[in-house]
Motif scaffolding. Structure first.
Motif, PDB file in Angstrom:
ATOM      1  N   LYS A  30       0.810  -1.221   0.000  1.00  0.00           N
ATOM      2  CA  LYS A  30       0.000   0.000   0.000  1.00  0.00           C
ATOM      3  C   LYS A  30       0.845   1.274   0.000  1.00  0.00           C
ATOM      4  O   LYS A  30       0.300   2.380  -0.024  1.00  0.00           O
ATOM      5  CB  LYS A  30      -0.919   0.013   1.216  1.00  0.00           C
ATOM      6  N   TYR A  31       2.163   1.113   0.013  1.00  0.00           N
ATOM      7  CA  TYR A  31       3.041   2.268   0.176  1.00  0.00           C
ATOM      8  C   TYR A  31       4.174   2.280  -0.847  1.00  0.00           C
ATOM      9  O   TYR A  31       4.599   1.229  -1.342  1.00  0.00           O
ATOM     10  CB  TYR A  31       3.663   2.262   1.573  1.00  0.00           C
ATOM     11  N   GLN A  99       3.064   7.239   2.544  1.00  0.00           N
ATOM     12  CA  GLN A  99       1.666   7.267   2.144  1.00  0.00           C
ATOM     13  C   GLN A  99       1.402   8.387   1.137  1.00  0.00           C
ATOM     14  O   GLN A  99       0.596   8.221   0.218  1.00  0.00           O
ATOM     15  CB  GLN A  99       0.768   7.439   3.368  1.00  0.00           C
ATOM     16  N   ALA A 102       2.180   7.251  -2.296  1.00  0.00           N
ATOM     17  CA  ALA A 102       1.584   5.973  -2.691  1.00  0.00           C
ATOM     18  C   ALA A 102       0.687   6.110  -3.913  1.00  0.00           C
ATOM     19  O   ALA A 102      -0.008   7.113  -4.087  1.00  0.00           O
ATOM     20  CB  ALA A 102       0.805   5.379  -1.528  1.00  0.00           C
ATOM     21  N   ASP A 120       6.410   8.390   6.311  1.00  0.00           N
ATOM     22  CA  ASP A 120       5.646   8.457   7.543  1.00  0.00           C
ATOM     23  C   ASP A 120       6.019   7.373   8.549  1.00  0.00           C
ATOM     24  O   ASP A 120       5.866   7.564   9.749  1.00  0.00           O
ATOM     25  CB  ASP A 120       4.144   8.284   7.234  1.00  0.00           C
TER      26      ASP A 120
END
Length: 132
Positions: A30-31, A99, A102, A120
């Motif tokens: 997800k990143y 993020q 992303a 992050d």
């Protein structure tokens, strides 16, 4: 949340492969994932990052052609293959997740993908020493 591993002692010209794994529930897919390093007395600097949209990559000039970043989403792990190591590669190496970057290609964010401010989530580092 992230843990870098695989560091150690290598001779000049040698190789090491670093791994970045995440604790359960933290999905690296997800990143954008970046690798950074910090030598004693120096600021942390970006080495490479890999997109989660198209696996496109960015490399700092000082590692381009020697280091390769890759990701294995099935293993929830990102790797940094380091070849032709030099004494100046000696540092603590960290992986981090972004993020804000992303789902963008590296063609979109370019070298800003190596900025620490875009990340992050940071893991514990792994020490790399290159010495004969």
């Amino acid at each position: 949340q992230l843990q870098a591993s695989g560091g150690g002692l290598a001779q000049p010209g040698g190789s090491l492969r670093l791994s970045c794994a995440a604790e359960s529930g933290f999905i690296l897919e997800k990143y954008v994932i970046g690798w950074f390093r910090q030598a004693p007395g120096k600021e942390r600097e970006g080495i490479s990052c890999i997109s989660n949209s198209d696996n496109s990559t960015v490399y700092a000039d000082f590692v381009r052609g020697r280091f390769t970043i890759s990701r294995d989403n099935a293993k929830n792990t990102v790797y940094l293959q380091m070849n032709n190591l030099k004494p100046e590669d000696t540092a603590d190496y960290y992986c981090a997740a972004s993020q804000v970057l992303a789902y963008h290609s590296a063609s979109t964010y370019g070298e800003t993908g190596l900025w620490t401010r875009h990340y992050d989530h940071w893991g514990q580092g792994t020490q790399v020493t290159v010495s004969s």
